[in-house]
Design a protein around this motif. Structure first.
Motif, PDB file in Angstrom:
ATOM      1  N   LYS A 241       2.586   0.193  -8.127  1.00 50.15           N
ATOM      2  CA  LYS A 241       1.389   1.139  -7.459  1.00 50.15           C
ATOM      3  C   LYS A 241       0.189   0.514  -7.731  1.00 50.15           C
ATOM      4  CE  LYS A 241      -1.521   4.942  -7.617  1.00 50.15           C
ATOM      5  NZ  LYS A 241      -1.476   5.436  -6.235  1.00 50.15           N
ATOM      6  N   ARG A 242      -0.756  -0.053  -6.640  1.00 50.17           N
ATOM      7  CA  ARG A 242      -1.988  -1.384  -6.561  1.00 50.17           C
ATOM      8  C   ARG A 242      -2.978   0.162  -6.110  1.00 50.17           C
ATOM      9  NH1 ARG A 242      -0.460  -4.843  -2.816  1.00 50.17           N
ATOM     10  NH2 ARG A 242       0.326  -5.910  -4.086  1.00 50.17           N
ATOM     11  N   GLN A 243      -4.185  -0.337  -6.825  1.00 50.26           N
ATOM     12  CA  GLN A 243      -5.237  -0.140  -6.612  1.00 50.26           C
ATOM     13  C   GLN A 243      -6.931  -1.008  -7.191  1.00 50.26           C
ATOM     14  OE1 GLN A 243      -5.718   3.711  -9.328  1.00 50.26           O
ATOM     15  NE2 GLN A 243      -6.032   4.706  -7.319  1.00 50.26           N
ATOM     16  N   LYS A 244      -7.212  -1.370  -5.683  1.00 56.68           N
ATOM     17  CA  LYS A 244      -8.287  -2.093  -6.556  1.00 56.68           C
ATOM     18  C   LYS A 244      -9.952  -1.369  -5.153  1.00 56.68           C
ATOM     19  CE  LYS A 244      -7.953  -6.403  -3.991  1.00 56.68           C
ATOM     20  NZ  LYS A 244      -7.356  -7.421  -3.536  1.00 56.68           N
ATOM     21  N   ASP A 245     -10.739  -2.683  -4.768  1.00 53.15           N
ATOM     22  CA  ASP A 245     -12.132  -1.996  -4.261  1.00 53.15           C
ATOM     23  C   ASP A 245     -11.645  -3.385  -2.962  1.00 53.15           C
ATOM     24  OD1 ASP A 245     -13.124  -0.644  -5.899  1.00 53.15           O
ATOM     25  OD2 ASP A 245     -14.345  -1.928  -6.994  1.00 53.15           O
ATOM     26  N   GLY A 246     -11.909  -3.067  -2.545  1.00 54.78           N
ATOM     27  CA  GLY A 246     -11.972  -4.061  -0.829  1.00 54.78           C
ATOM     28  C   GLY A 246     -13.042  -4.379  -0.597  1.00 54.78           C
ATOM     29  N   GLN A 247     -13.266  -6.283   0.078  1.00 55.02           N
ATOM     30  CA  GLN A 247     -14.030  -7.118  -0.404  1.00 55.02           C
ATOM     31  C   GLN A 247     -15.447  -6.374   0.677  1.00 55.02           C
ATOM     32  OE1 GLN A 247     -12.649 -10.786   0.464  1.00 55.02           O
ATOM     33  NE2 GLN A 247     -14.691 -11.321   1.914  1.00 55.02           N
ATOM     34  N   LEU A 257       4.281   1.685  -3.673  1.00 50.42           N
ATOM     35  CA  LEU A 257       5.529   1.427  -2.890  1.00 50.42           C
ATOM     36  C   LEU A 257       6.972   2.020  -3.584  1.00 50.42           C
ATOM     37  CD1 LEU A 257       7.498  -0.354  -1.635  1.00 50.42           C
ATOM     38  CD2 LEU A 257       6.488  -2.254  -2.970  1.00 50.42           C
ATOM     39  N   ILE A 258       7.944   2.579  -2.627  1.00 50.65           N
ATOM     40  CA  ILE A 258       8.908   2.701  -3.397  1.00 50.65           C
ATOM     41  C   ILE A 258      10.739   2.768  -2.482  1.00 50.65           C
ATOM     42  CG2 ILE A 258      10.564   5.256  -3.962  1.00 50.65           C
ATOM     43  CD1 ILE A 258       7.905   6.908  -4.398  1.00 50.65           C
ATOM     44  N   VAL A 276      15.818   1.668   0.872  1.00 49.18           N
ATOM     45  CA  VAL A 276      15.174   3.049   1.894  1.00 49.18           C
ATOM     46  C   VAL A 276      13.943   2.193   1.352  1.00 49.18           C
ATOM     47  CG1 VAL A 276      14.073   5.111   1.566  1.00 49.18           C
ATOM     48  CG2 VAL A 276      16.309   4.961   1.760  1.00 49.18           C
ATOM     49  N   TYR A 277      13.345   1.804   2.435  1.00 52.69           N
ATOM     50  CA  TYR A 277      11.001   1.197   2.430  1.00 52.69           C
ATOM     51  C   TYR A 277      10.473   2.746   2.086  1.00 52.69           C
ATOM     52  CZ  TYR A 277       7.340  -1.707   1.941  1.00 52.69           C
ATOM     53  OH  TYR A 277       7.002  -2.516   1.369  1.00 52.69           O
ATOM     54  N   TYR A 278       9.629   3.118   1.657  1.00 58.22           N
ATOM     55  CA  TYR A 278       8.543   4.084   1.434  1.00 58.22           C
ATOM     56  C   TYR A 278       7.217   3.700   1.265  1.00 58.22           C
ATOM     57  CZ  TYR A 278       5.782   7.952   1.100  1.00 58.22           C
ATOM     58  OH  TYR A 278       4.760   8.904   0.671  1.00 58.22           O
ATOM     59  N   GLN A 279       6.022   3.497   1.838  1.00 65.40           N
ATOM     60  CA  GLN A 279       5.097   2.450   1.697  1.00 65.40           C
ATOM     61  C   GLN A 279       4.314   3.909   1.746  1.00 65.40           C
ATOM     62  OE1 GLN A 279       4.837  -1.135   1.727  1.00 65.40           O
ATOM     63  NE2 GLN A 279       2.634  -0.971   3.007  1.00 65.40           N
TER      64      GLN A 279
END
Length: 742
Positions: A241-247, A257-258, A276-279
């Protein structure tokens, strides 16, 4: 006795996927339901391959590890390198080949494929350095959009914005093959391909929890757990799990992502991997370009910062990708082996964005913008089936590979455009990012609907021949490609164009390559290879469907591995020619013909060297001389360098081990000689960037790491397509991570 071609050592073990054994100097929701159904069906189907025969064995290559010189890579017989789809060690293959391991990716805190390739010669990775909706880079002077994942191409319809991605955290290694590879993969860019190897289940328990924070309001948590469930069933679970501000101002990034997987060994000769790739990416940074005025050149208000934005808070991009896959490896007997790979992709994306038509006449601060939206969906099936047969004649060992690959893609896109009259301008001297009202935006000024059906069937054969110290790889592949596009165009709701575009292509691609071990560490090689890429669309003059683009490459080089394995180096020269390039009118970019040709010649040098017990270094340099040799629409650009292609790239990376608990690393990368447009009206300033990092082993379970990319926060333009469309390079990115391994 030379080490470069010594015979592998046989080891018995369970896993069918590559294992990396490290001898460290110091101890350093929705998808879940689908997963259960998919794995149940997969394991039932694959059980038919089970047979009760002798155990398989592994191979111990003698190559020098690329990142940790105290690392020995062990591969199972089921391992297939990206370059040959066989177990031929990449360092013994007659081609330019790089494998970037997960350890090095973590050292550089790489969040994307572009970041992972920053130190790779002949690869320009910052074409759109502030954009996260797709991976885009140039290899040997040619644009590449679509990556490969576990040897299968990630789908792309060739026309719109929906391109599935695989996060680096779920990637065990990134393999880069330079030059055309259509003799094995069919649809592929002439500069080369990038293959992401998934993290696979292991029989030894290992668990990791990683927390990471940084500037741009970065917050990330990652989990990676693997081990046995039963004696013959291993699992792996990767999540992020990722969160950030865009540039760019007002933009954000968010990802979930799981990635669960199971590997079943019904007996010693069969392995079945269900993955299984889930994004889910609810927030991504769209590609919103800037003009050269204010970025490359000073404007009346000065220059824009690295966070400059030409969009609005209304802008938005979200993407969701679901990819289950099944891989079966069957060791039939001592001479026959079979591999079956099957993957399904279901993806969708929604976009609100803007493009620009240049600055308002007489002004260097007011930008003409056009607001638009896209709604895209895609379903893809792809399967690759390989039968390998090993046999020997009087003086020659053969590894014969037969393959059949098939894929089909159904995609749709709905496009709305408010046109320039319906979109407010942006004043760069006093930007207002809250001008767009979605309820009143006249998006119905222009509408385009497309339904695209594509299929590709390829048959290939390859013979890998060894005469003592000489290895020859010869291959052919024949592809049949079909595409049908139903296209409707409307203005103010009135349809004015309704047509069907059929593209049918048939192409045979080949490769002939050889490498010779001189028994002194040096191994010269030479190769000829071909590629092709189907094109979607038609010639606006004749109305005929586009033919596929084709390319030919000649390459010579030499590889070196020192007897003590402390030094590994590669030198190569290449010459690529790409034909049937689609070219567009300068005024109306939708008016396209297929009369272009681009050539690219250059050299690459890369080397890894263990200086001392506490210091390793890696260096690289590439020179790429790309040239437009044909363009019917724009004869004035013939002889020029294509845009977004760096002529020079140089890198230096070093790892330091001052104590048994501390690892330090630092890198310098340089790119120069990139043109601002294909008219070559100016050259972009070169950029030299510094990256640093460190890792401290607190105890056997805990470690803390830190990295800074673009240490001195250099503001620079990564690339320009032309003077109206430029993208800033990534600004300084800092992060600190806490990792628990148990």
């Amino acid at each position: 006795m030379p080490l470069a071609r010594s015979r592998p050592t046989a080891l018995s073990f369970d896993s069918s996927d590559p294992i990396t054994v490290h001898f460290y100097r110091y101890k350093p929701l929705q998808a879940a339901v689908r997963l259960g159904l998919f794995i149940s069906m997969s394991l039932y189907t694959a059980s038919s391959y089970a047979a009760d025969t002798s155990p398989d064995s592994a191979q111990l290559p003698t190559t020098t590890p690329s990142a940790t010189l105290d690392t020995i890579k062990i591969y199972a017989d089921s391992y297939r390198s990206t370059g040959t789809k066989t177990a031929l060690d990449p360092d013994d293959a007659p081609m330019s080949y790089t494998r970037i391991e997960q350890d090095l990716l973590q050292k550089r805190q790489a969040d994307s494929v572009n970041a992972a390739l920053r130190y790779e010669p002949s690869v320009s990775t910052e074409s759109r350095g502030t954009v996260s909706i797709f991976d885009e880079y140039n290899i040997r002077g040619f644009k590449t959009y679509s990556n490969f994942y576990d040897g299968l191409r990630l789908p792309y319809d060739g026309a719109w914005n929906l391109m599935p991605q695989v996060d680096i955290y779920a990637t065990e290694a990134v393999e880069v093959v330079k030059g055309p590879a259509s003799s094995l993969y069919g649809y592929a860019a002439p500069g080369g391909l990038v293959n992401q190897i998934s993290k696979s289940p292991q029989s030894t328990p290992a668990h990791e929890v990683q927390l990471r924070v940084g500037n741009q309001n970065l917050k990330e948590v990652g989990v990676d757990s693997t081990g046995p469930l039963t004696e013959d069933l291993n699992y792996r679970f990767v999540a992020l799990k990722r969160q950030k501000d865009g540039q760019m101002q007002t933009t954000e990034e968010e990802r979930l992502l799981i990635n669960p997987s199971l590997e079943w060994h019904p007996n010693a000769d069969v392995s079945v991997l269900a993955n299984v790739y889930y994004q889910d990416d609810p927030e991504m940074v769209p590609s919103t370009p800037l003009p050269a005025a204010g970025t490359v050149y000073n404007a009346s208000y000065g220059k824009l910062g690295s966070d400059a934005y030409a969009g609005d808070k209304w802008n938005h991009f979200n993407k969701e990708v679901f990819m289950p896959s099944l891989t079966v490896n069957w060791h039939i007997n001592e001479v026959l082996s079979f591999k079956h790979a099957l993957r399904y992709t279901d993806a969708e994306a929604n976009q609100r964005n803007m493009y620009n038509s240049g600055l308002v006449t007489g002004s260097d601060r007011l930008l003409n913008r056009v607001a638009y939206t896209t709604d895209e969906k895609m379903q893809n099936w792809i399967t690759d089936n390989q039968l390998a047969y090993k046999f020997a004649t009087e003086n020659t060992d053969h590894n014969l590979l037969f393959g059949v690959e098939y894929q089909t893609t159904d995609s749709s896109a709905t496009y709305f455009d408010a046109t320039a009259d319906g979109t407010p301008n942006l004043d760069f001297a006093n930007p207002d990012f809250s001008q767009i009202n979605g309820a009143t935006l006249p998006l119905n000024n222009y509408r385009q609907d497309e339904d695209i059906e594509q299929s590709q069937l390829g048959f290939y054969v390859q013979d890998e021949m060894q005469w003592q110290d000489l290895t020859v790889v010869a291959g052919l592949r024949h592809d049949s490609f079909d595409s049908k596009t139903k296209q409707t165009k409307a203005s103010q709701g009135a349809v004015y164009s309704d047509k069907i575009i059929d593209n049918t292509a048939s192409k045979t691609s080949g490769r002939l390559a050889a490498i010779y071990d001189l028994n002194n560490g040096f191994s010269p090689y030479a190769s000829y290879s071909q590629s092709f890429q189907p094109e979607v669309g038609s010639n606006f003059i004749t109305g005929e469907a586009f033919k596929p683009t084709t390319a030919d490459q000649y390459e010579v080089g030499v590889k070196y591995l020192s007897p003590d394995r402390a030094t590994k180096a590669t030198f190569s020269l290449f010459d690529i020619s790409k034909q049937n390039v689609v070219v567009a009118d300068e005024v109306s970019y939708r008016d396209q013909t297929q009369t272009g040709e681009i050539t690219s010649k250059g050299l690459e040098v890369s080397a890894n060297h263990k200086l001392t017990d506490w210091m390793d270094v890696a260096a690289g340099y590439s020179y790429t001389d790309a040239e437009i040799t044909q363009d019917e629409f724009n004869p004035d650009v013939i002889g020029n360098t294509p845009a977004q292609t760096a002529k020079h790239k140089a890198t230096l990376w070093a790892d330091f081990y001052p104590t048994d608990k501390i690892t330090l690393n630092a890198g310098v990368r340089y790119e120069g000689g990139m043109q601002i447009d294909k008219q070559n009206s100016d050259e972009l300033p070169s950029a030299t960037l510094v990256d640093i990092g460190a890792d401290y082993q607190i105890n056997p379970l805990l470690s803390v790491g830190a990295s800074v990319n673009n240490l001195f926060d250099k503001t620079y333009v990564g690339s320009c397509y032309d003077t109206n469309n430029c993208w800033m390079g990534p600004e300084r990115q800092m992060s600190v991570s806490l990792k628990a391994n148990f």
